[in-house]
Design an enzyme around this catalytic site. Structure first.
Site, PDB file in Angstrom:
ATOM      1  N   LYS A  73       0.842  -1.202   0.000  1.00  0.00           N
ATOM      2  CA  LYS A  73       0.000   0.000   0.000  1.00  0.00           C
ATOM      3  C   LYS A  73       0.875   1.249   0.000  1.00  0.00           C
ATOM      4  O   LYS A  73       0.626   2.221  -0.717  1.00  0.00           O
ATOM      5  CB  LYS A  73      -0.947  -0.016   1.205  1.00  0.00           C
ATOM      6  CG  LYS A  73      -2.061  -1.044   1.035  1.00  0.00           C
ATOM      7  CD  LYS A  73      -2.827  -1.368   2.298  1.00  0.00           C
ATOM      8  CE  LYS A  73      -3.811  -2.503   2.027  1.00  0.00           C
ATOM      9  NZ  LYS A  73      -4.526  -2.984   3.206  1.00  0.00           N
ATOM     10  N   GLN A 117      -4.655  -1.235   9.373  1.00  0.00           N
ATOM     11  CA  GLN A 117      -4.525  -2.585   8.808  1.00  0.00           C
ATOM     12  C   GLN A 117      -5.169  -3.610   9.744  1.00  0.00           C
ATOM     13  O   GLN A 117      -4.803  -3.701  10.917  1.00  0.00           O
ATOM     14  CB  GLN A 117      -3.035  -2.913   8.569  1.00  0.00           C
ATOM     15  CG  GLN A 117      -2.805  -4.244   7.886  1.00  0.00           C
ATOM     16  CD  GLN A 117      -3.397  -4.316   6.473  1.00  0.00           C
ATOM     17  OE1 GLN A 117      -3.245  -3.397   5.675  1.00  0.00           O
ATOM     18  NE2 GLN A 117      -4.082  -5.402   6.168  1.00  0.00           N
ATOM     19  N   ASP A 140     -10.618   3.104   3.734  1.00  0.00           N
ATOM     20  CA  ASP A 140     -11.108   1.763   3.422  1.00  0.00           C
ATOM     21  C   ASP A 140     -12.617   1.714   3.177  1.00  0.00           C
ATOM     22  O   ASP A 140     -13.134   0.685   2.765  1.00  0.00           O
ATOM     23  CB  ASP A 140     -10.800   0.841   4.621  1.00  0.00           C
ATOM     24  CG  ASP A 140      -9.643  -0.094   4.339  1.00  0.00           C
ATOM     25  OD1 ASP A 140      -9.405  -0.377   3.156  1.00  0.00           O
ATOM     26  OD2 ASP A 140      -9.007  -0.542   5.298  1.00  0.00           O
TER      27      ASP A 140
END
Ligand code: NAD
Length: 322
Positions: A73, A117, A140
């Protein structure tokens, strides 16, 4: 890149011969197309607001898969010209430690996207901490406020994995071949009116938002899950099958209608260390019109859409239309 032109790419669920070569939906090259689009948007944002969009990545503990995801990422964000911020907390971090990090990024105006995460080491509950992220910085698309806006069809960050799957579906239904210069804008948004889609899995992360994104495009959607009776028959009725289960090679050839589009979200590690999806790729590919491989399918698109979401958050937060 292994795209094969599909002679009937826009006819999912049609009467194609059962063994027609499928269009292989290569997530790596499609992710590059998203990167080109995002990099151009980052330049535009830089010109308009005087800084690049910022992505903050929070990792807790030493889970090897999480470390790999975070590294990819980061790399993708850098390649697109984003500024990145990093917090790596030990597995022993307390709820208060993590809350402080999230709050500091919420307050930092240079941060437009916060990625926590998941999963978090026990006893920390990932979704509890996702709720602490400012909704306008949710990279997200998992904050309850943004999931509510998804139900309402209102613009907001959408969950990255389902968003990536939608782009792959658009590619499946177009005649486009992805090249080294393709951008996201060249992939037409397909209408799914009249098409039936089954989503196997109903998680908050993938299955549920996936179904609502398909519905938003007018597909007729069925959610299937661990309590569904006769799952093979439910799948066989669909023009589009999305598998987000976590069971290696669950979906077999006789579950899939000839000509259906098959999108495999699953990432499963086999005892020999290799990765496979929720779809038995070798078995299913010959009857599908288009299919995603694992690895190299939906995974890279999840990363690409996270970075794209961060640039879009930056634009939205600064009143810039891209
Ligand atoms: P999850 O465990 O939260 O949900 C799994 C869902 O599958 C549940 O809703 C359950 O009802 C259903 N299910 C379980 N067993 C089933 C069965 N035998 N038949 C039918 N349905 C069944 O998982 P998740 O977070 O949604 O992830 C699903 C898979 O996708 C996992 O393999 C995960 O690693 C992968 N994943 C991949 C990406 C990516 O970027 N490619 C992103 C997120 C998750």
């Amino acid at each position: 890149m292994a795209h094969q032109a599909s002679s009937s790419g826009s006819s999912a669920g049609s009467d194609r011969p059962a063994t027609h070569a499928p269009k292989i939906l290569d997530g790596k090259s499609l992710a590059r197309a998203v990167a080109r689009t995002t990099a151009a948007r980052v330049t535009e944002l830089r010109n308009k607001i005087g800084r690049a969009p910022g992505l903050a990545v929070i990792l807790v503990g030493e889970n090897p898969a999480s470390k790999t995801y975070v590294a990819s990422k980061h790399k993708f964000a850098k390649e697109c010209g984003l500024e990145t911020f990093d917090s790596h907390l030990p597995a022993t971090a307390t709820a208060s430690d993590l809350r402080k990090v999230i709050e500091s990024y919420n307050a930092n105006d240079a941060v437009d996207g916060i990625l926590l995460q998941l999963p978090l080491p026990k006893p920390l509950d990932g979704l509890e901490f996702v709720r602490l992220i400012s909704p306008d910085k949710d990279a997200d698309g998992l904050h309850p406020a943004n999931q509510g806006l998804l139900l309402q069809g209102t613009p907001a960050p959408r969950p990255c994995t389902p968003l990536g799957v939608m782009v792959m579906l658009d590619l499946a239904l177009s005649d486009l071949t992805v090249t080294d210069s393709t951008t996201l804008a060249e992939i037409p948004q397909a209408s799914l009116a009249g098409k039936s889609a089954v989503v196997i899995g109903r998680s908050q992360l993938v299955g549920k938002p996936m179904g609502f994104l398909l519905l938003e495009r007018n597909a007729t959607v069925t959610f299937a899950h661990s309590k569904t009776t006769d799952l093979p028959a439910v799948c066989r009725a669909a023009d589009i099958v999305v598998a987000a289960v976590g069971v290696p090679r669950l979906v077999k050839r006789d579950w899939v209608k000839p000509g259906a589009i098959v999108l495999d979200v699953g990432i499963n590690r086999l005892p020999d260390g290799k990765l496979c999806g929720d779809v038995d790729y070798a078995d299913v590919a010959p009857v599908s019109s288009a299919i995603t491989p694992v690895p190299g399918g939906v995974g890279p698109m999840t990363v690409a859409m996270l970075i794209s979401n961060t640039a879009e958050n930056c634009a939205r937060r600064n009143g810039v239309s891209l």
